[in-house]
Design an enzyme around this catalytic site. Sequence first.
Site, short mmCIF file in Angstrom:
data_model
loop_
_atom_site.label_atom_id
_atom_site.label_comp_id
_atom_site.label_asym_id
_atom_site.label_seq_id
_atom_site.Cartn_x
_atom_site.Cartn_y
_atom_site.Cartn_z
N LYS A 76 -6.35 6.17 -0.16
CA LYS A 76 -6.79 7.51 -0.54
C LYS A 76 -6.04 7.99 -1.80
CE LYS A 76 -6.02 9.20 3.70
NZ LYS A 76 -5.68 8.00 4.49
N THR A 77 -4.71 7.83 -1.78
CA THR A 77 -3.92 8.26 -2.94
C THR A 77 -4.22 7.38 -4.15
OG1 THR A 77 -2.21 8.97 -1.41
CG2 THR A 77 -1.55 8.76 -3.72
N ASP A 121 -3.06 15.97 -0.56
CA ASP A 121 -2.96 15.06 0.56
C ASP A 121 -2.84 15.88 1.85
OD1 ASP A 121 -2.82 12.63 1.78
OD2 ASP A 121 -0.77 12.16 1.16
N THR A 170 -6.29 12.39 7.25
CA THR A 170 -6.40 11.41 8.34
C THR A 170 -7.18 12.02 9.50
OG1 THR A 170 -4.25 12.24 9.06
CG2 THR A 170 -4.26 10.16 7.84
N ARG A 229 -1.59 -1.23 2.30
CA ARG A 229 -0.18 -0.83 2.18
C ARG A 229 0.71 -1.76 3.01
NH1 ARG A 229 0.88 5.05 3.96
NH2 ARG A 229 -0.07 5.55 1.95
#
Length: 345
Positions: A76-77, A121, A170, A229
């Site tokens: 997402k980031t 975020d 989320t 990640r």
Amino acid sequence: MSSDTLKRGDLKGIVDEACQVQDQAPEIQSLRPERLAEYIGQKEVVDTLKIAIEAALLRAEPLEHVIFHGPPGLGKTTLAHIISKEMNGRLTVTSGPALEKGGDLIGILTHLEDGDILFIDEIHRLPKTVEEFLYSAMEDFAVDFVFDKGIHARSHRYRLNRFTLVGATTRVGLLSAPLRDRFGLFRNLDFYRTDDLVQIIQRSADILEVTVDDEGARSLAERSRGTPRIVNRLLKRVRDYAQVRGDGRINKALVEAALALEGVDAEGLTRLDRRYLKTIIDYYHGGPVGIEAIAATLQEEADTLVDVVEPFLLKIGMVVRTSSGRKASEIAFRHLGYAVQKKIL
Ligand code: ADE
């Protein structure tokens, strides 16, 4: 509110400097794709963005507001960074919990220039009073201030530059309808396919200048909970192991040995995943049990379990959610070496 007198320094602690520093730390940034063309996986999301970005550039307009939802670590980031690069806009990074008061958000909004990207975020954690300022900011590129109270109340509309909000969450279910409805692009990021993770490993290995053979890459991909990640974090642990205990090259045996040391098992489950499943089985007879009870037994935050642990366990069918709580599945019993109980069959 004299927002027009706000200076950049006033944004300390709100614009997430720690987060920006962390996000832009060279070793993290260097493994991240910077352009859509480099992005592996999430094909539908990438295609949607390519079309929307190209169309916005053709019309010389800002991109419509975008929201990404899905479990942590899926990009997402990274996508927010890519959008700012592709749109040639500056990126400002903040998060829902950092914006405590309306003034915090207004300070940021009034500093945005045409075409800038604002990334929020954990947008589901915006306080309601702050969220309400976003409605007109997103829809009309304006914020309304109210001065005085009661019969003396006056309203003043402050014009903003045309920016793009990129939200990430989320917990999409916790977004209010008015906020949700103001996003033009609404995309879910799902866990990555093993083949995509293999490609990400090969790309990251090239950048890190380490050799991984095909079997080693596949073995690592299969143990990374469908999450880039995690792939990149574990790749670095395996690289250390290969340099210290091997000849620097990564193969399947080396991946298995290094990940055993990390507590990651053949299905990619971590120690916390296994403690979560064992709690349901040992303390609650396989469930159903409520998340608060599991969290209390594990002495973990319920939010961590819901956001970080459960999505992957649900995806691979190790846990099921019923109206009366969580249950460990037959797959979980077998994986952890328990005899399968009659009642869950
Ligand atoms: N590194 C982390 N995520 C990635 C992705 N989706 N594509 C390429 N490299 C990545």
